[in-house]
Design a protein around this motif. Structure first.
Motif, PDB file in Angstrom:
ATOM      1  N   GLU A  30     -10.154   6.342   1.960  1.00 20.58           N
ATOM      2  CA  GLU A  30      -8.886   7.054   1.935  1.00 20.58           C
ATOM      3  C   GLU A  30      -7.976   6.533   3.043  1.00 20.58           C
ATOM      4  OE1 GLU A  30     -11.768   9.049   2.523  1.00 20.58           O
ATOM      5  OE2 GLU A  30     -12.150   9.338   0.408  1.00 20.58           O
ATOM      6  N   ALA A  31      -6.684   6.692   2.826  1.00 25.25           N
ATOM      7  CA  ALA A  31      -5.706   6.245   3.816  1.00 25.25           C
ATOM      8  C   ALA A  31      -4.837   7.414   4.257  1.00 25.25           C
ATOM      9  CB  ALA A  31      -4.823   5.145   3.227  1.00 25.25           C
ATOM     10  N   THR A  32      -4.264   7.267   5.431  1.00 25.67           N
ATOM     11  CA  THR A  32      -3.270   8.202   5.929  1.00 25.67           C
ATOM     12  C   THR A  32      -1.927   7.500   5.848  1.00 25.67           C
ATOM     13  OG1 THR A  32      -4.869   9.197   7.422  1.00 25.67           O
ATOM     14  CG2 THR A  32      -2.542   9.589   7.904  1.00 25.67           C
ATOM     15  N   VAL A  33      -0.933   8.193   5.301  1.00 23.09           N
ATOM     16  CA  VAL A  33       0.400   7.628   5.128  1.00 23.09           C
ATOM     17  C   VAL A  33       1.331   8.235   6.171  1.00 23.09           C
ATOM     18  CG1 VAL A  33       2.357   7.359   3.563  1.00 23.09           C
ATOM     19  CG2 VAL A  33       0.027   7.257   2.666  1.00 23.09           C
ATOM     20  N   TYR A  34       2.029   7.355   6.879  1.00 24.40           N
ATOM     21  CA  TYR A  34       3.020   7.769   7.874  1.00 24.40           C
ATOM     22  C   TYR A  34       4.398   7.374   7.372  1.00 24.40           C
ATOM     23  CZ  TYR A  34      -0.954   8.336  10.986  1.00 24.40           C
ATOM     24  OH  TYR A  34      -2.139   8.746  11.551  1.00 24.40           O
ATOM     25  N   LEU A  35       5.382   8.214   7.634  1.00 25.17           N
ATOM     26  CA  LEU A  35       6.756   7.961   7.208  1.00 25.17           C
ATOM     27  C   LEU A  35       7.669   7.977   8.419  1.00 25.17           C
ATOM     28  CD1 LEU A  35       8.793   7.585   4.862  1.00 25.17           C
ATOM     29  CD2 LEU A  35       8.941  10.079   4.745  1.00 25.17           C
ATOM     30  N   THR A  36       8.472   6.922   8.572  1.00 22.98           N
ATOM     31  CA  THR A  36       9.444   6.851   9.654  1.00 22.98           C
ATOM     32  C   THR A  36      10.810   7.270   9.127  1.00 22.98           C
ATOM     33  OG1 THR A  36       8.248   5.062  10.741  1.00 22.98           O
ATOM     34  CG2 THR A  36      10.552   5.341  11.353  1.00 22.98           C
ATOM     35  N   GLU A  37      11.361   8.339   9.705  1.00 19.26           N
ATOM     36  CA  GLU A  37      12.688   8.832   9.360  1.00 19.26           C
ATOM     37  C   GLU A  37      13.469   9.011  10.657  1.00 19.26           C
ATOM     38  OE1 GLU A  37      12.502  11.614   5.545  1.00 19.26           O
ATOM     39  OE2 GLU A  37      11.275  12.379   7.174  1.00 19.26           O
ATOM     40  N   ASP A  38      14.662   8.489  10.701  1.00 21.71           N
ATOM     41  CA  ASP A  38      15.515   8.590  11.891  1.00 21.71           C
ATOM     42  C   ASP A  38      14.796   8.122  13.149  1.00 21.71           C
ATOM     43  OD1 ASP A  38      17.576   9.715  10.309  1.00 21.71           O
ATOM     44  OD2 ASP A  38      16.665  11.705  10.510  1.00 21.71           O
ATOM     45  N   GLY A  39      13.997   7.036  12.993  1.00 16.24           N
ATOM     46  CA  GLY A  39      13.315   6.453  14.143  1.00 16.24           C
ATOM     47  C   GLY A  39      12.054   7.176  14.571  1.00 16.24           C
ATOM     48  N   GLN A  40      11.691   8.253  13.915  1.00 23.89           N
ATOM     49  CA  GLN A  40      10.503   9.030  14.269  1.00 23.89           C
ATOM     50  C   GLN A  40       9.426   8.839  13.207  1.00 23.89           C
ATOM     51  OE1 GLN A  40      10.059  11.471  16.772  1.00 23.89           O
ATOM     52  NE2 GLN A  40      12.074  11.436  17.709  1.00 23.89           N
ATOM     53  N   LYS A  75       6.062  10.072  11.486  1.00 20.60           N
ATOM     54  CA  LYS A  75       5.290  11.306  11.347  1.00 20.60           C
ATOM     55  C   LYS A  75       4.260  11.135  10.245  1.00 20.60           C
ATOM     56  CE  LYS A  75       9.193  14.131  12.707  1.00 20.60           C
ATOM     57  NZ  LYS A  75      10.198  15.089  12.305  1.00 20.60           N
ATOM     58  N   LYS A  76       3.125  11.822  10.415  1.00 23.15           N
ATOM     59  CA  LYS A  76       2.107  11.807   9.370  1.00 23.15           C
ATOM     60  C   LYS A  76       2.681  12.507   8.146  1.00 23.15           C
ATOM     61  CE  LYS A  76      -2.146  12.695  10.486  1.00 23.15           C
ATOM     62  NZ  LYS A  76      -3.409  13.405  10.788  1.00 23.15           N
ATOM     63  N   PHE A  77       2.627  11.842   7.001  1.00 27.11           N
ATOM     64  CA  PHE A  77       3.193  12.385   5.771  1.00 27.11           C
ATOM     65  C   PHE A  77       2.115  12.946   4.857  1.00 27.11           C
ATOM     66  CE2 PHE A  77       4.762  11.881   1.397  1.00 27.11           C
ATOM     67  CZ  PHE A  77       5.900  12.676   1.463  1.00 27.11           C
ATOM     68  N   MET A  78       0.990  12.212   4.756  1.00 29.26           N
ATOM     69  CA  MET A  78      -0.063  12.634   3.842  1.00 29.26           C
ATOM     70  C   MET A  78      -1.361  11.944   4.239  1.00 29.26           C
ATOM     71  SD  MET A  78       0.344  12.455  -0.277  1.00 29.26           S
ATOM     72  CE  MET A  78      -0.440  13.643  -1.328  1.00 29.26           C
ATOM     73  N   GLN A  79      -2.476  12.661   4.115  1.00 30.07           N
ATOM     74  CA  GLN A  79      -3.757  12.037   4.425  1.00 30.07           C
ATOM     75  C   GLN A  79      -4.695  12.113   3.229  1.00 30.07           C
ATOM     76  OE1 GLN A  79      -4.706  14.179   8.007  1.00 30.07           O
ATOM     77  NE2 GLN A  79      -5.942  15.662   6.920  1.00 30.07           N
ATOM     78  N   ASP A  80      -5.795  11.386   3.308  1.00 33.09           N
ATOM     79  CA  ASP A  80      -6.781  11.280   2.239  1.00 33.09           C
ATOM     80  C   ASP A  80      -6.185  10.710   0.955  1.00 33.09           C
ATOM     81  OD1 ASP A  80      -8.744  12.370   3.922  1.00 33.09           O
ATOM     82  OD2 ASP A  80      -8.203  14.420   3.348  1.00 33.09           O
ATOM     83  N   VAL A  81      -5.253   9.765   1.087  1.00 36.00           N
ATOM     84  CA  VAL A  81      -4.606   9.139  -0.065  1.00 36.00           C
ATOM     85  C   VAL A  81      -5.543   8.080  -0.652  1.00 36.00           C
ATOM     86  CG1 VAL A  81      -2.639   7.729  -0.811  1.00 36.00           C
ATOM     87  CG2 VAL A  81      -2.299   9.599   0.820  1.00 36.00           C
ATOM     88  N   VAL A  82      -5.762   8.188  -1.975  1.00 38.62           N
ATOM     89  CA  VAL A  82      -6.634   7.238  -2.661  1.00 38.62           C
ATOM     90  C   VAL A  82      -5.875   6.369  -3.657  1.00 38.62           C
ATOM     91  CG1 VAL A  82      -8.737   8.593  -2.369  1.00 38.62           C
ATOM     92  CG2 VAL A  82      -7.320   8.951  -4.390  1.00 38.62           C
ATOM     93  N   LEU A  83      -4.616   6.741  -3.959  1.00 41.52           N
ATOM     94  CA  LEU A  83      -3.805   5.969  -4.892  1.00 41.52           C
ATOM     95  C   LEU A  83      -2.365   5.952  -4.409  1.00 41.52           C
ATOM     96  CD1 LEU A  83      -3.372   4.535  -7.682  1.00 41.52           C
ATOM     97  CD2 LEU A  83      -2.890   6.815  -8.607  1.00 41.52           C
ATOM     98  N   MET A  84      -1.778   4.772  -4.416  1.00 38.92           N
ATOM     99  CA  MET A  84      -0.365   4.595  -4.078  1.00 38.92           C
ATOM    100  C   MET A  84       0.210   3.702  -5.166  1.00 38.92           C
ATOM    101  SD  MET A  84       1.134   3.277  -0.496  1.00 38.92           S
ATOM    102  CE  MET A  84       2.865   3.041  -0.268  1.00 38.92           C
ATOM    103  N   GLN A  85       1.113   4.274  -5.954  1.00 38.36           N
ATOM    104  CA  GLN A  85       1.616   3.574  -7.138  1.00 38.36           C
ATOM    105  C   GLN A  85       3.143   3.590  -7.147  1.00 38.36           C
ATOM    106  OE1 GLN A  85      -0.318   4.756 -10.811  1.00 38.36           O
ATOM    107  NE2 GLN A  85       1.675   5.000 -11.768  1.00 38.36           N
TER     108      GLN A  85
END
Length: 64
Positions: free
Chosen positions: A3-13, A15-25
């Protein structure tokens, strides 16, 4: 586990967006993220970095 953890950068910050990701499509101009338990989120952004050793995906908000 793979599984992967997805981080999202918004306005230079970053942040953890979602964890335990098994599919990214890709879904048009967005990404569908699905967790091990089937939770789904749609997020717009560009891939900034994939770190396979740390099981992380780093997205940044679209500039459009």
């Amino acid at each position: 586990m793979c599984e992967a953890t997805v981080y999202l950068t918004e306005d230079g910050q970053e942040k953890k967006f979602m964890q335990d990701v098994v599919l990214m499509q890709p879904e048009g101009d967005a990404w569908l993220l699905v967790t091990l338990l089937g939770e789904q989120k749609l997020v717009q952004g560009n891939i900034k970095k994939l770190d396979f050793l740390k099981h992380t995906v780093h997205l940044e908000e679209s500039k459009e």
